[in-house]
Design an enzyme around this catalytic site. Structure first.
Site, PDB file in Angstrom:
ATOM      1  N   THR A 321       0.834  -1.205   0.000  1.00  0.00           N
ATOM      2  CA  THR A 321       0.000   0.000   0.000  1.00  0.00           C
ATOM      3  C   THR A 321       0.868   1.255   0.000  1.00  0.00           C
ATOM      4  O   THR A 321       0.616   2.196  -0.743  1.00  0.00           O
ATOM      5  CB  THR A 321      -0.927   0.022   1.236  1.00  0.00           C
ATOM      6  OG1 THR A 321      -1.732  -1.152   1.234  1.00  0.00           O
ATOM      7  CG2 THR A 321      -1.826   1.248   1.254  1.00  0.00           C
ATOM      8  N   TRP A 324       2.576   1.564  -3.358  1.00  0.00           N
ATOM      9  CA  TRP A 324       1.611   1.946  -4.414  1.00  0.00           C
ATOM     10  C   TRP A 324       1.437   3.454  -4.491  1.00  0.00           C
ATOM     11  O   TRP A 324       1.284   4.030  -5.555  1.00  0.00           O
ATOM     12  CB  TRP A 324       0.260   1.267  -4.153  1.00  0.00           C
ATOM     13  CG  TRP A 324      -0.790   1.588  -5.180  1.00  0.00           C
ATOM     14  CD1 TRP A 324      -0.992   0.949  -6.362  1.00  0.00           C
ATOM     15  CD2 TRP A 324      -1.771   2.625  -5.109  1.00  0.00           C
ATOM     16  NE1 TRP A 324      -2.043   1.513  -7.042  1.00  0.00           N
ATOM     17  CE2 TRP A 324      -2.552   2.537  -6.301  1.00  0.00           C
ATOM     18  CE3 TRP A 324      -2.088   3.613  -4.178  1.00  0.00           C
ATOM     19  CZ2 TRP A 324      -3.608   3.415  -6.568  1.00  0.00           C
ATOM     20  CZ3 TRP A 324      -3.147   4.485  -4.443  1.00  0.00           C
ATOM     21  CH2 TRP A 324      -3.886   4.379  -5.641  1.00  0.00           C
ATOM     22  N   HIS A 325       1.500   4.096  -3.302  1.00  0.00           N
ATOM     23  CA  HIS A 325       1.254   5.531  -3.283  1.00  0.00           C
ATOM     24  C   HIS A 325       2.381   6.354  -3.885  1.00  0.00           C
ATOM     25  O   HIS A 325       2.171   7.498  -4.268  1.00  0.00           O
ATOM     26  CB  HIS A 325       0.959   6.008  -1.854  1.00  0.00           C
ATOM     27  CG  HIS A 325      -0.449   5.772  -1.432  1.00  0.00           C
ATOM     28  ND1 HIS A 325      -0.886   4.551  -0.938  1.00  0.00           N
ATOM     29  CD2 HIS A 325      -1.539   6.562  -1.481  1.00  0.00           C
ATOM     30  CE1 HIS A 325      -2.179   4.636  -0.680  1.00  0.00           C
ATOM     31  NE2 HIS A 325      -2.609   5.834  -0.994  1.00  0.00           N
ATOM     32  N   GLY A 326       3.553   5.797  -3.941  1.00  0.00           N
ATOM     33  CA  GLY A 326       4.605   6.591  -4.570  1.00  0.00           C
ATOM     34  C   GLY A 326       5.989   6.013  -4.408  1.00  0.00           C
ATOM     35  O   GLY A 326       6.244   5.188  -3.538  1.00  0.00           O
ATOM     36  N   PHE A 472      -0.421   9.655  -8.901  1.00  0.00           N
ATOM     37  CA  PHE A 472      -0.399   8.204  -8.833  1.00  0.00           C
ATOM     38  C   PHE A 472      -0.904   7.628 -10.145  1.00  0.00           C
ATOM     39  O   PHE A 472      -0.808   6.445 -10.353  1.00  0.00           O
ATOM     40  CB  PHE A 472      -1.239   7.717  -7.648  1.00  0.00           C
ATOM     41  CG  PHE A 472      -0.866   8.450  -6.383  1.00  0.00           C
ATOM     42  CD1 PHE A 472      -1.602   9.525  -5.965  1.00  0.00           C
ATOM     43  CD2 PHE A 472       0.278   8.112  -5.694  1.00  0.00           C
ATOM     44  CE1 PHE A 472      -1.226  10.244  -4.835  1.00  0.00           C
ATOM     45  CE2 PHE A 472       0.658   8.840  -4.560  1.00  0.00           C
ATOM     46  CZ  PHE A 472      -0.097   9.903  -4.130  1.00  0.00           C
TER      47      PHE A 472
END
Lengths: 472, 409
Positions: A321, A324-326, A472
């Site tokens: 998670t 995924w955000h950056g 994103f």
């Protein structure tokens, strides 16, 4: 193109509605093709060169799903699994190359004293969302939660449908599979869609953009800010990201309804949570359920023999998670923070407590964890996040400064309004006006009209206001 | 009610689209044409991106009733008591205690350290020497800037601005040391005025028309007395001009970004000669093809033309253009003046045209055909006035490209 822009509101959307309900109203097939063309135009508006990427994603996922379905029909489980693996690897590879390769190379160079040089790769808009939708499609076909579509244009519509293409919600294939052919546009649905869209536009254009002025100012000059200014900046960002992202989701859901699609909710007043576990059931719900269904459950979830394995499963989910955000250590640490707190909540079972005192404590500490988490999330580096957080504990800096008093005075109204809007006002209004339906209808019309006009005024004055989750 | 809501919503969007394209067709059309004209200079994907940008840009600039929405936005900001407003295009506008608007930013202080640029001084000095070697009179005029003497005003503690007092004074000192005739109107206005800040529009960064007229009078005196120009001094007297005040008529650059509901418009003065005037004015303009715009008439006809309900700072003669030529048909003294300027000289140029025989008004940000050295030779110029405000000092290269043709900003 963003929803809160004049080109979208007064060119793209009216043309879409005219085409959908006018020119192509008699054919569901042509309506779908039309929406696909609109969606690709919407995506291309941000840079034509990336359209090829999304078309490639559509093509490969379509092909892989057909192969999975074909193998499934022949009961060749291993072959099915192989196609699924290739599809998932393709989507992850796409994401990795465009989002994480520069970060990986920089860290390898730092860790092993190498000198690998690669060209800086620009991040295509929405890649994190459409790759996840692509994976959802092939996985749901594999699990027989939805049929493989023979027509690649329909797969294209699912993956690239403009309401949720750029910043979600991540629409899982099984939730919309049937709607591609069998949706029904009704007056009620369209009307609800308009209302939802306007609320979202108001959240973004009026609240989020105004709060952004405070948070940008403080975060850009945190090294000279006082402690109270640091808190103000952090709270402003906490509110900003909520209204920005939930506003976008509202607009996406509203737009979906205008075209007969019903998407699942993405936010449920997350700042009312009494635990971080609860927070993640209310914040970016579509992402949470995606990781739950496609990562956590396949790993075994909580239904495994050992506690260590549960912890490991949770760790993997929150690590992913964060990633995924950056492509930055701040996001990974932010993910780890969520994991740590959720793990502690599981151990102490504080989130399941019925004691009023503990629940009250839970509300407070959850908000604090969220606020500190957002500071990490919004900082350019771990070091600057640490410096910012030190400011929030008044380490070596004054309590207040001129900016704090000035900002409070200038923004009192928007801050109070923003806090109020974190509460479920609309469900409360709806609940308390059941008997006065006519007045509720008129009142709704007037309020929504006002919000729309005011939001457009804010859009007109602003030249450039991209969404936070655009990165994103 | 739901059906009414749907109808109203759809109509609002569709009408907004149709009216914007209808009223903004020129902007949309020229933008698209521009892309097609330069299609071969870019790749296909880049051309498509440019087309999208052009359409979006036209939408933003020509959106139907743009101004009314900005007024509404400004009204809301005023209702919630804001002193600092992020106006249109992201510029920050704030209102000081004297209720005047300024461009600025949220920072920690006002910057009083503005200086001058050696490169600018050198270029101006070289230009002055070139003129003087050819017996062409030269003067450098420093127009007063609103962002000066800020220590005399009250601002919120967090407002960041640049104070250009030092910039004007240091430039005057440096040019004088190089024997360049300088007229520092900023310092003179501050010395003569009882309230420097009130000599500027409250919604704009420019000086008021009355203040510009005072500037014209000082320039005229300087040209006559210090440089020996053949100019009629009676034309500088205020008695020879009428003043007509248009109430609540001008929304300036700062005010336009926040709307009239945030701050009311400024009054605007139309100052016209009472003596007989006959002027011929010419400039060139055009997008698809360059056209010549010529007009002959008295001062009001040529300078003001068809004034609408709302005036702007550029209502005197014209907004900034590459070159405007004005022939004073009542003056055959042969005094030919070249005025190289920024926007501050717009109203000054109107009265100056009645003062001279022929006047060329050149803005080097737009004039890219001829160097000023060649211009002086080719047109037989007698007097050169370079008139800039301190905010222009050193910020734009093209404005100081006197001896060559620059490529603009």
């Amino acid at each position: 193109m963003v929803f809160s822009s004049l080109i979208f509101l007064f060119a793209f959307l009216p043309c879409c509605l005219i085409g959908y309900y006018g020119i192509f109203r008699k054919s569901r097939k042509w309506q779908n093709y039309f929406l696909l063309i609109c969606s690709l135009l919407f995506y291309s508006w941000g840079g034509v060169k990336y359209t090829g990427l999304i078309l490639l994603s559509i093509l490969i996922n379509w092909l892989m799903a057909l192969l999975i379905d074909n193998s499934g029909k022949k009961e060749k489980k291993n072959e099915q699994l192989a196609w699924l693996t290739i599809a998932v690897i393709f989507n992850i590879a796409l994401l990795f190359v465009f989002k994480y390769v520069n970060f990986t190379v920089d860290n390898l160079n730092a860790l092993f004293h190498l000198d690998i040089q690669i060209k800086e790769i620009a991040l295509p808009i929405g890649i994190s969302f459409f790759t996840f939708q692509g994976m959802s499609y092939v996985i749901d076909v594999f699990r027989k939660h939805g049929e493989a579509l023979k027509n690649p244009l329909e797969v294209g519509l699912y993956i690239s449908f403009f309401p949720q293409l750029i910043a979600g919600p991540i629409v899982r294939y099984e939730t919309v599979a049937d709607q591609i052919h069998n949706r029904r546009e009704t007056v009620d649905l369209f009307s609800n869609g308009i209302g939802r869209f306007i609320i979202g536009l108001g959240k973004k254009a009026i609240l989020a953009n105004t709060l952004a002025v405070i948070s940008d100012q403080v975060f850009s000059q945190y090294y000279t800010a006082s402690g109270l200014s640091a808190w103000l900046g952090a709270i402003a960002y906490t509110l900003q990201i909520y209204f920005d992202f939930s506003g976008y989701s509202d607009m996406a859901i509203g737009l979906g309804k205008m075209f007969g699609f019903t998407f699942e909710e993405n936010f449920d007043h997350p700042y009312l949570s009494s635990s971080i576990t609860e927070f993640w059931r209310r914040w970016h719900i579509s992402m949470g359920t995606w990781f739950r269904d496609y990562v956590y459950f396949p790993l075994g979830g909580s239904r495994v023999s050992s506690k260590a394995r549960v912890i490991f499963n949770l760790f993997v989910v929150w690590m992913l998670t964060g990633i995924w955000h950056g492509a930055n250590w701040t996001f990974i640490l932010w993910g780890m923070l969520q994991f740590l707190v959720i793990f502690l909540e599981r151990m102490t079972k504080i989130n399941k407590s019925t004691s009023k005192g503990l629940r009250c404590f839970g509300h407070i500490y959850s908000l604090l964890v969220v606020i500190f988490g957002w500071v990490l999330f919004n900082s350019a580096s771990v070091l600057s996040a640490w410096d910012y957080i030190k400011s929030m504990f008044f380490v070596g800096i004054p309590l207040a400064d001129d900016y704090f008093f000035f900002a409070i005075k200038e923004n009192a109204v928007v801050l109070v309004l923003s806090v109020l809007c974190c509460f479920p006002l609309i469900p409360w209004l709806q609940k308390n006006n059941r008997k006065e339906k006519q007045w509720y209808g008129i009142g709704r019309f007037v309020v929504l009209s006002l919000i729309m006009v005011v939001a457009v005024a804010y859009v007109v004055k602003g030249a450039f206001n991209p969404f936070i989750y655009f990165n994103f | 009610m739901k059906k009414i809501g749907i109808t109203v919503f759809c109509l609002y969007l569709v009408l907004g689209m149709i009216l914007t394209v209808s009223f903004g067709y020129y902007s949309f059309g020229t933008g698209v044409l521009d892309v097609f004209k330069s299609f071969s200079d870019y790749s296909v994907t880049d051309s498509i991106d440019r087309l999208f940008s052009s359409v979006e840009g036209s939408m933003k600039s020509d959106f139907w009733k743009n101004g009314e929405y900005i007024n509404l936005y400004g009204g809301i900001q005023k209702a919630v008591g804001r002193k600092v407003v992020i106006g249109s295009n992201g510029t920050t506008v704030f209102k000081n205690q004297e209720n005047s608007l300024y461009f600025g930013n949220v920072s920690s202080k006002i910057d009083y350290s503005s200086g001058t640029s050696e490169k600018v001084i050198e270029r101006v000095a070289d230009f002055s020497a070139f003129c003087q070697n050819r017996n062409v009179k030269f003067s450098y005029v420093i127009a007063p800037c609103k962002s000066a003497y800020l220590d005399e005003l009250e601002f919120p503690a967090v407002i960041g601005l640049t104070d250009y007092t030092g910039s004007a004074d240091k430039t005057e000192e440096a040019l004088t040391a190089k024997n360049v005739p300088v007229l520092n109107l900023q310092r003179m206005l501050h010395d003569e005025s009882s309230n420097y800040a009130s000599d500027f529009f409250s919604t704009d960064h420019h000086w008021k028309i009355e203040t510009a007229f005072w500037g014209f009078q000082r320039i005229g005196e300087f040209l006559r007395n210090d440089l020996g120009c053949r100019l009629d001094s009676s034309l500088l007297s205020s008695d020879n001009y009428s003043v007509k005040k248009l109430k609540n008529a001008m929304m300036g650059s700062e005010g336009a970004r926040v709307g009239k509901w945030y701050h009311p418009k400024d009054d605007y003065a139309l100052i016209s000669p009472l003596y007989d005037t006959a002027l011929y004015r010419k400039f060139e303009d055009g997008y698809l093809e360059t056209r010549s715009y010529e007009k002959t008439g008295n001062f009001d006809e040529v300078v003001f033309g068809e004034l609408g309900k709302n005036v702007s700072y550029g209502s005197y003669i014209s907004f900034d253009r590459d070159c405007i030529y004005v022939d004073n048909l009542n003056n055959n003294s042969g005094e030919k003046i070249l005025l190289i300027k920024d926007s501050f000289a717009i109203p000054v140029s109107a009265w100056l045209s009645c003062f001279s025989d022929e006047l060329w008004i050149v803005d080097l940000r737009y004039q890219q055909k001829e160097s000023m050295y060649d211009f002086i030779e080719n047109h037989g110029i007698d007097t050169v006035i370079v008139m800039y405000n301190p905010q222009s000092f050193g910020s734009l290269d093209s404005m100081y490209c006197f001896d060559s043709v620059s490529k603009g900003n």
